[in-house]
Design a protein around this motif. Structure first.
Motif, mmCIF file in Angstrom:
data_model
loop_
_atom_site.group_PDB
_atom_site.id
_atom_site.type_symbol
_atom_site.label_atom_id
_atom_site.label_comp_id
_atom_site.label_asym_id
_atom_site.label_seq_id
_atom_site.Cartn_x
_atom_site.Cartn_y
_atom_site.Cartn_z
ATOM 1 N N ILE A 74 0.854 -1.198 0.000
ATOM 2 C CA ILE A 74 0.000 0.000 0.000
ATOM 3 C C ILE A 74 0.886 1.243 0.000
ATOM 4 C CG2 ILE A 74 -1.738 1.280 1.320
ATOM 5 C CD1 ILE A 74 -2.685 -1.475 2.394
ATOM 6 N N LYS A 75 0.528 2.228 -0.828
ATOM 7 C CA LYS A 75 1.366 3.412 -1.001
ATOM 8 C C LYS A 75 0.749 4.694 -0.442
ATOM 9 C CE LYS A 75 4.594 1.135 -3.161
ATOM 10 N NZ LYS A 75 5.881 0.872 -2.481
ATOM 11 N N ILE A 76 -0.494 4.615 0.037
ATOM 12 C CA ILE A 76 -1.148 5.808 0.586
ATOM 13 C C ILE A 76 -1.623 5.495 2.008
ATOM 14 C CG2 ILE A 76 -2.999 7.489 0.321
ATOM 15 C CD1 ILE A 76 -3.096 6.765 -2.651
ATOM 16 N N VAL A 77 -1.223 6.342 2.951
ATOM 17 C CA VAL A 77 -1.658 6.193 4.341
ATOM 18 C C VAL A 77 -2.271 7.505 4.804
ATOM 19 C CG1 VAL A 77 -0.936 5.794 6.728
ATOM 20 C CG2 VAL A 77 0.092 4.456 4.892
ATOM 21 N N ALA A 78 -3.524 7.449 5.244
ATOM 22 C CA ALA A 78 -4.207 8.617 5.809
ATOM 23 C C ALA A 78 -4.296 8.441 7.319
ATOM 24 C CB ALA A 78 -5.603 8.759 5.207
ATOM 25 N N MET A 79 -4.043 9.519 8.044
ATOM 26 C CA MET A 79 -4.050 9.460 9.511
ATOM 27 C C MET A 79 -5.051 10.485 10.049
ATOM 28 S SD MET A 79 0.072 8.938 10.117
ATOM 29 C CE MET A 79 -0.080 8.687 11.890
ATOM 30 N N PRO A 80 -6.251 10.008 10.467
ATOM 31 C CA PRO A 80 -7.333 10.909 10.889
ATOM 32 C C PRO A 80 -7.179 11.477 12.308
ATOM 33 C CG PRO A 80 -8.183 8.805 10.059
ATOM 34 C CD PRO A 80 -6.729 8.634 10.339
ATOM 35 N N GLY A 81 -6.073 12.129 12.569
ATOM 36 C CA GLY A 81 -5.924 12.863 13.813
ATOM 37 C C GLY A 81 -5.413 12.084 14.998
ATOM 38 N N ASP A 82 -5.017 12.856 16.022
ATOM 39 C CA ASP A 82 -4.324 12.336 17.203
ATOM 40 C C ASP A 82 -3.140 11.472 16.781
ATOM 41 O OD1 ASP A 82 -6.044 13.762 18.761
ATOM 42 O OD2 ASP A 82 -6.939 12.054 19.789
ATOM 43 N N THR B 207 -11.651 12.629 8.769
ATOM 44 C CA THR B 207 -11.563 13.624 9.838
ATOM 45 C C THR B 207 -11.274 12.887 11.125
ATOM 46 O OG1 THR B 207 -13.671 14.361 8.912
ATOM 47 C CG2 THR B 207 -12.729 15.718 10.640
ATOM 48 N N HIS B 208 -10.939 13.644 12.143
ATOM 49 C CA HIS B 208 -10.750 12.999 13.444
ATOM 50 C C HIS B 208 -12.079 12.572 14.052
ATOM 51 C CE1 HIS B 208 -8.685 11.853 17.011
ATOM 52 N NE2 HIS B 208 -9.317 12.719 17.780
ATOM 53 N N TYR B 209 -13.151 13.323 13.772
ATOM 54 C CA TYR B 209 -14.396 13.133 14.517
ATOM 55 C C TYR B 209 -15.460 12.372 13.729
ATOM 56 C CZ TYR B 209 -12.049 16.762 17.141
ATOM 57 O OH TYR B 209 -11.107 17.469 17.844
ATOM 58 N N PRO B 210 -16.230 11.528 14.416
ATOM 59 C CA PRO B 210 -17.314 10.794 13.740
ATOM 60 C C PRO B 210 -18.439 11.724 13.294
ATOM 61 C CG PRO B 210 -17.364 10.398 16.122
ATOM 62 C CD PRO B 210 -16.112 11.155 15.843
ATOM 63 N N MET B 211 -19.071 11.351 12.176
ATOM 64 C CA MET B 211 -20.224 12.095 11.672
ATOM 65 C C MET B 211 -21.544 11.408 12.009
ATOM 66 S SD MET B 211 -19.090 13.476 7.916
ATOM 67 C CE MET B 211 -17.924 14.840 7.739
ATOM 68 N N ILE B 212 -21.451 10.164 12.512
ATOM 69 C CA ILE B 212 -22.663 9.376 12.799
ATOM 70 C C ILE B 212 -22.523 8.749 14.190
ATOM 71 C CG2 ILE B 212 -23.955 7.290 12.120
ATOM 72 C CD1 ILE B 212 -23.313 7.938 9.215
ATOM 73 N N ASP B 213 -23.626 8.681 14.910
ATOM 74 C CA ASP B 213 -23.673 8.031 16.223
ATOM 75 C C ASP B 213 -22.984 6.667 16.152
ATOM 76 O OD1 ASP B 213 -24.383 6.661 18.575
ATOM 77 O OD2 ASP B 213 -26.318 7.658 18.703
ATOM 78 N N PHE C 6 -14.073 8.535 6.835
ATOM 79 C CA PHE C 6 -13.333 7.766 7.840
ATOM 80 C C PHE C 6 -13.033 8.676 9.025
ATOM 81 C CE2 PHE C 6 -12.865 5.190 4.168
ATOM 82 C CZ PHE C 6 -12.618 3.890 4.610
ATOM 83 N N ALA C 7 -13.226 8.159 10.243
ATOM 84 C CA ALA C 7 -13.035 8.967 11.450
ATOM 85 C C ALA C 7 -12.312 8.167 12.526
ATOM 86 C CB ALA C 7 -14.387 9.434 11.974
ATOM 87 N N GLY C 8 -11.848 8.875 13.535
ATOM 88 C CA GLY C 8 -11.196 8.247 14.689
ATOM 89 C C GLY C 8 -11.815 8.759 15.964
ATOM 90 N N HIS C 9 -10.964 9.260 16.879
ATOM 91 C CA HIS C 9 -11.361 9.947 18.108
ATOM 92 C C HIS C 9 -11.864 9.030 19.211
ATOM 93 C CE1 HIS C 9 -12.234 13.318 20.591
ATOM 94 N NE2 HIS C 9 -13.553 13.322 20.425
ATOM 95 N N MET C 10 -12.753 8.094 18.881
ATOM 96 C CA MET C 10 -13.392 7.297 19.922
ATOM 97 C C MET C 10 -12.629 6.022 20.262
ATOM 98 S SD MET C 10 -15.705 9.324 20.651
ATOM 99 C CE MET C 10 -16.219 8.322 22.023
ATOM 100 N N VAL D 234 -16.998 5.329 8.686
ATOM 101 C CA VAL D 234 -16.190 4.193 9.139
ATOM 102 C C VAL D 234 -15.316 4.656 10.298
ATOM 103 C CG1 VAL D 234 -14.458 2.470 8.498
ATOM 104 C CG2 VAL D 234 -16.151 3.231 6.810
ATOM 105 N N GLN D 235 -15.540 4.078 11.476
ATOM 106 C CA GLN D 235 -14.720 4.412 12.646
ATOM 107 C C GLN D 235 -13.452 3.553 12.633
ATOM 108 O OE1 GLN D 235 -16.401 7.561 13.840
ATOM 109 N NE2 GLN D 235 -14.908 6.726 15.269
ATOM 110 N N VAL D 236 -12.305 4.234 12.591
ATOM 111 C CA VAL D 236 -11.011 3.547 12.580
ATOM 112 C C VAL D 236 -10.561 3.347 14.016
ATOM 113 C CG1 VAL D 236 -8.645 3.597 11.732
ATOM 114 C CG2 VAL D 236 -10.465 4.702 10.400
ATOM 115 N N PRO D 237 -10.268 2.105 14.425
ATOM 116 C CA PRO D 237 -9.805 1.875 15.802
ATOM 117 C C PRO D 237 -8.457 2.553 16.054
ATOM 118 C CG PRO D 237 -10.416 -0.189 14.712
ATOM 119 C CD PRO D 237 -10.350 0.864 13.656
#
Length: 595
Positions: free
Chosen positions: A90-98, A315-321, A362-366, A384-387
């Motif tokens: 894989i050649k692309i890595v996205a990091m959604p904050g923290d 983004t870092h933050y979720p858009m859905i419950d 894609f989101a993180g934070h939680m 999609v919540q990324v662990p």
């Protein structure tokens, strides 16, 4: 003959998309701390680890067992994840904050060094967006921590100024201050925050240039710090590091800076760095104080559609419950201020961004594994919540874009991590020192017997529940009533022996687990979603189903029974959400299918 030609063209079209499929790895909430870093203005390099002979700057085990994240072992997990990504090509890595833990200069330098190494050696391009820990506020702020590990296992304080230090045993360095946006941009601009010459397109919310008239020179001008400011409240200008990039033809990766730093007192000076609230609430504050992002996403979605681009946002933050429909039950059981419920996005968030044309986010934070779907008219939004790599269940996500309408998401769990136990001898010293402090609850030393990163993180979750979640979130009286109960006790509270006999249920089979086990399993499902099932005995899962059904049918008005009914309902909802392990997204049909 026509059928043959059509079939052939369909095959060629499908094959060409397969050949052009794009894979992106999402690594969220890495919370990188440089165990082997150094300070630019102090000779301190940490304490010597007897196992390796290396000086190490680390936080105490006690501090990380009271936190929703670990601070130290995630360093090794991060390297393992990157090596795994290299192996997969894989050649692309996205990091959604923290990506850092409070954005201190020495940690940012360490992160830069590692990302640069993987870029140069393996050709990986990294794209970052900010979280509430990077930065903690919009501008640089003095700070420090009093929970680093010092000599002889005792805590050590590291601060950016002598005047804010609390500990007697301390180190003073400017590199522990909490960086602001300017410092983060300067250190990490090569990882998405500024354009590369080879990018096909790069833009910000404050840039009027369209895709058609883009140039690298224009992109560089737009990336300047001074041109990325907005008024969060009248008279208070703060930065926004959002951007969109096309590094691979026809794929627009949108990094949304969801941090909304609102002033506490509008009569204070704009420059007062202590006058800004934290950003952890996420998109609820975007709706009220950062609406330019909504218009920007709407503009991007329209332009992407017009130019046949696939839009992927993170983004870092979720858009859905993210509680799989359990939020109201949790509120009813624990109260509105518990279980991090203030971080749950309002339903309006999903509607607004779905209406704006965003489909994949894609989101993180939680620090959880989850998938959320919302449909608004003809629009669909998949969140999609990324662990986190620093919490149970440590994992990252891979998105495979097969076509503009068909995509695949896979969760990669890090069960084995080389060197995860490298710091254990230092924790042994800490434990010995803590035994002399009778006022403090001591963490369970058995965590140092764990044989895998998976087991280490599961142990962390268990201790976190014991040391923090139960005392902070759960009613004391309820916990007192349940602490000696087992599964059979829970069954016999609402069924007598004759009733159970009629239903062919053997109550003694439920004796094998306690209420503490049940509570741990609730948190496992909250954290890992369907992947938690691998860490819970199958027999117990079936018994939970029986109990949930029996409690649901029970008409008792006793408060304790009602509370237990809520616990089982929450468990059921958390364990039966949308696919969150390996699944396909079909945007045309507006459906998700488990693989």
């Amino acid at each position: 003959m026509n059928k043959i030609i059509i079939s052939f063209l369909t095959f060629v079209f499908s094959f060409s998309y397969a050949q052009k499929s794009v894979r992106i790895a999402f690594l969220s909430d890495v919370h990188f701390q440089d165990l082997y870093g150094s300070f630019s203005d102090n000779y301190f390099k940490g304490i010597i680890n007897p196992k390796t002979g290396k000086p190490t700057i680390l936080r105490t085990m006690d501090s990380q067992l009271h936190s929703t994240r670990i601070f130290n072992e995630n360093y090794f997990a991060f390297l393992k994840a990157l090596d795994d990504i290299v192996e997969k090509g894989i050649k692309i890595v996205a990091m959604p904050g923290d990506f850092s833990d409070d954005g201190q200069a020495y940690n940012l330098r360490g992160l830069h060094r590692i990302l640069q190494q993987y870029h140069e050696r393996y050709g990986i391009d990294f794209y970052l967006t900010t979280g509430n820990h990077d930065p903690v506020g919009p501008f640089r702020k003095d700070g420090g921590k009093d929970d680093f590990l010092g000599q002889n296992g005792k805590p050590l304080g590291i601060y950016s100024k002598e005047s804010i230090s609390k500990s007697t045993d301390k180190v003073i360095t400017k590199d522990i201050a909490e960086s602001g946006y300017l410092e983060i941009l300067n250190e990490l601009k090569d990882f998405g925050f500024s354009p590369k010459e080879e990018d096909l397109f790069w833009s910000t919310p404050f840039d009027d240039n369209s895709f058609k008239n883009y140039s690298y020179k224009k992109g560089l001008q737009s990336a300047e710090y001074s041109k990325r400011m907005y008024e969060v409240t009248e008279g208070f200008s703060v930065p926004d590091l959002s951007y969109v990039v096309e590094s691979v033809k026809d794929v627009w990766l949108v990094a949304i800076d969801g941090n909304t730093y609102i002033p506490k007192n509008i009569n204070e000076r704009h420059e007062n760095v202590s006058n800004y609230k934290g950003a952890s609430i996420g998109y609820n504050n975007v709706l009220t104080n950062k609406q330019h992002l909504i218009q920007w996403v709407k503009k991007l979605a329209a332009e992407a559609k017009k130019n046949n681009k696939t839009l992927i946002a993170f983004t870092h933050y979720p858009m859905i419950d993210f509680n799989d429909g359990a939020t109201l039950k949790i509120k009813g059981l624990l109260g509105e201020k518990k279980w991090q419920l203030e971080r749950v996005p309002q339903e309006e968030v999903a509607k607004v961004f779905a209406d704006a044309g965003l489909q994949i986010h894609f989101a993180g934070h939680m620090h959880i594994n989850d998938t959320g779907i919302r449909k608004a008219g003809d629009n669909i939004l998949v969140n999609v919540q990324v662990p986190s790599l620093a919490a149970y269940l440590p994992a990252y996500k891979i998105l495979t874009i097969q076509s503009p309408e068909k995509m695949e998401v896979q969760t990669v769990v890090l069960n084995e991590v080389p060197r995860f136990d490298e710091l254990f001898p230092l924790y042994e010293k800490e434990y010995e020192a803590l035994q002399n402090n009778t006022d403090k609850i001591i963490w369970n030393k058995d965590i140092l017997k764990t044989k895998s990163y998976h087991d280490f993180m599961l142990f962390h979750l268990n201790e976190l529940i014991r040391l923090r979640m139960i005392p902070d979130d759960w009613p004391k009286e309820f916990i007192e009533k349940t602490k000696n109960l087992n599964g059979e006790d829970l069954l016999l509270l609402i069924q007598n022996k004759n009733q159970l006999k009629e239903k062919a249920i053997r109550s003694e089979d439920f004796k094998k687990w306690s209420f503490d086990d049940l509570l741990l399993d609730v948190y496992k499902f909250q954290s890992a979603d369907e992947l938690a099932k691998k860490d819970i005995p199958e027999e117990r899962l079936k018994q939970y189903e029986i109990l949930e059904k029996l409690y649901k049918e029970n008409n008792s008005k006793k408060p304790f029974v009602q509370q237990l009914k809520s616990v089982f309902k929450i468990l059921t909802l958390l364990s039966n959400g949308d696919p969150a392990d390996h699944f396909k997204i079909d945007l045309k049909r507006k459906e998700i299918k488990r693989l």
